[in-house]
Design a protein around this motif. Sequence first.
Motif, mmCIF file in Angstrom:
data_model
loop_
_atom_site.group_PDB
_atom_site.id
_atom_site.type_symbol
_atom_site.label_atom_id
_atom_site.label_comp_id
_atom_site.label_asym_id
_atom_site.label_seq_id
_atom_site.Cartn_x
_atom_site.Cartn_y
_atom_site.Cartn_z
ATOM 1 N N TRP A 1 -14.806 6.605 -3.131
ATOM 2 C CA TRP A 1 -14.450 7.512 -2.040
ATOM 3 C C TRP A 1 -15.626 7.628 -1.081
ATOM 4 O O TRP A 1 -16.787 7.670 -1.497
ATOM 5 N N GLN B 1 1.029 5.556 0.475
ATOM 6 C CA GLN B 1 0.355 6.618 1.202
ATOM 7 C C GLN B 1 -0.442 7.499 0.240
ATOM 8 O O GLN B 1 -0.130 7.618 -0.946
ATOM 9 N N GLN B 2 -1.444 8.144 0.771
ATOM 10 C CA GLN B 2 -2.316 9.024 -0.004
ATOM 11 C C GLN B 2 -1.518 10.181 -0.590
ATOM 12 O O GLN B 2 -0.616 10.724 0.029
ATOM 13 N N LEU C 1 0.836 -1.188 0.000
ATOM 14 C CA LEU C 1 0.000 0.000 0.000
ATOM 15 C C LEU C 1 0.877 1.247 0.000
ATOM 16 O O LEU C 1 1.911 1.289 0.666
ATOM 17 N N LEU D 1 -5.337 -1.755 -5.009
ATOM 18 C CA LEU D 1 -5.376 -1.221 -3.646
ATOM 19 C C LEU D 1 -4.355 -0.102 -3.458
ATOM 20 O O LEU D 1 -4.654 0.931 -2.850
ATOM 21 N N ARG E 1 -5.525 3.774 -2.620
ATOM 22 C CA ARG E 1 -5.088 4.444 -1.392
ATOM 23 C C ARG E 1 -4.363 5.747 -1.717
ATOM 24 O O ARG E 1 -4.584 6.771 -1.057
ATOM 25 N N TRP E 2 -3.531 5.727 -2.737
ATOM 26 C CA TRP E 2 -2.801 6.933 -3.123
ATOM 27 C C TRP E 2 -3.745 8.039 -3.575
ATOM 28 O O TRP E 2 -3.499 9.221 -3.352
ATOM 29 N N SER F 1 -13.419 -5.092 -3.231
ATOM 30 C CA SER F 1 -12.707 -5.330 -1.978
ATOM 31 C C SER F 1 -13.109 -6.641 -1.313
ATOM 32 O O SER F 1 -12.466 -7.070 -0.354
ATOM 33 N N ARG G 1 -10.653 3.884 -2.099
ATOM 34 C CA ARG G 1 -10.613 2.449 -1.833
ATOM 35 C C ARG G 1 -11.307 1.730 -2.982
ATOM 36 O O ARG G 1 -11.797 2.379 -3.928
#
Length: 319
Positions: free
Chosen positions: A317, A28-29, A26, A165, A169-170, A254, A174
């Motif tokens: 989102w 980071q945003q 994963l 995923l 997330r970035w 998911s 989701r």
Amino acid sequence: MTENINHEHTEKTCCTPTRGGRKDTLYQQSDNVTQVRAEIDPVDIPGGTSFLGTDAPQILGDGENPMRRKKLKPFRIGATTVSNKYFAEFVAATGYATEAETFGWSFVFWTDIPAQLRYTKGVDGVEWWRRVDGSNWKDICGPSTQEHCWSPDHPVVHVSHNDALAYARWRGGRLPTEAEWEHAARAGQGDVRFPWGERGPDDTEVFPCNIWQGSFPNQNTCADGWRTTAPARSFEPNAFGLFNMIGNVWEWTSDTYKVKSLKKSVRKSLDSMRGFKVLKGGSFLCHRSYCYRYRIAARSGNSPDSTTTHQGFRVVWDF
């Protein structure tokens, strides 16, 4: 030349081959989530009680039935699946390497393999799928094919569940649940088979989506205008303004793939599918004669690290 290869999972789910194995990565945003949302044009989906599944299953053993009612909160979802353009931005910003790139190969449909690649390995039982070394989201058909097979406005493919995923997330989002995906696809129409209603596509007159026309897997007439993927924003959107909820590319969700069944044969096949994730919507390779899964309630499953030329995703989102 082809050679068949055996896989850990012998059950062939739909027309989707399985790599097998797992890896979770994963990122980071990103810092520009608000700007990105505006560019991608997400659609607001109202909450409420929705349907999941059907009481008229077409493929027994897939877990399409029974129909259930689900209460959902409002959410936002991409009007389209993620395109090559937006995935390229993610890669440029993070240096992310997809699982197809890490493994060094991915699955390519046999008619899309360049003539210079004489030797490929076929998947036992679905020999039209070939393992092609050097195929990935940039070189979709194999090494050095980006110029001919890649387009910025087409859905990104050769992305695993884990890749999806990481991207979601970035982007500050989701992946949708299966219930959210079906709710968005039905677009307030209730218990309908397709995003546009009940009449299904055919080989000669009705082309509301990008699927196979002709005799699978040997002859595709391309009557709908596309041999492989169409642009992510193509065909008529549903009542919520969502494009290609059916056909074009399978979409990762998911949810873990599960089926409630008392049949011994179904339970045995599910033993080889532990940890698989649900995909929805069908793809450009679906045809009623072989894979009648381009329906809202239809579903498939694959291992989280599997990648092919007909699997993509869209982002959700929360409000």
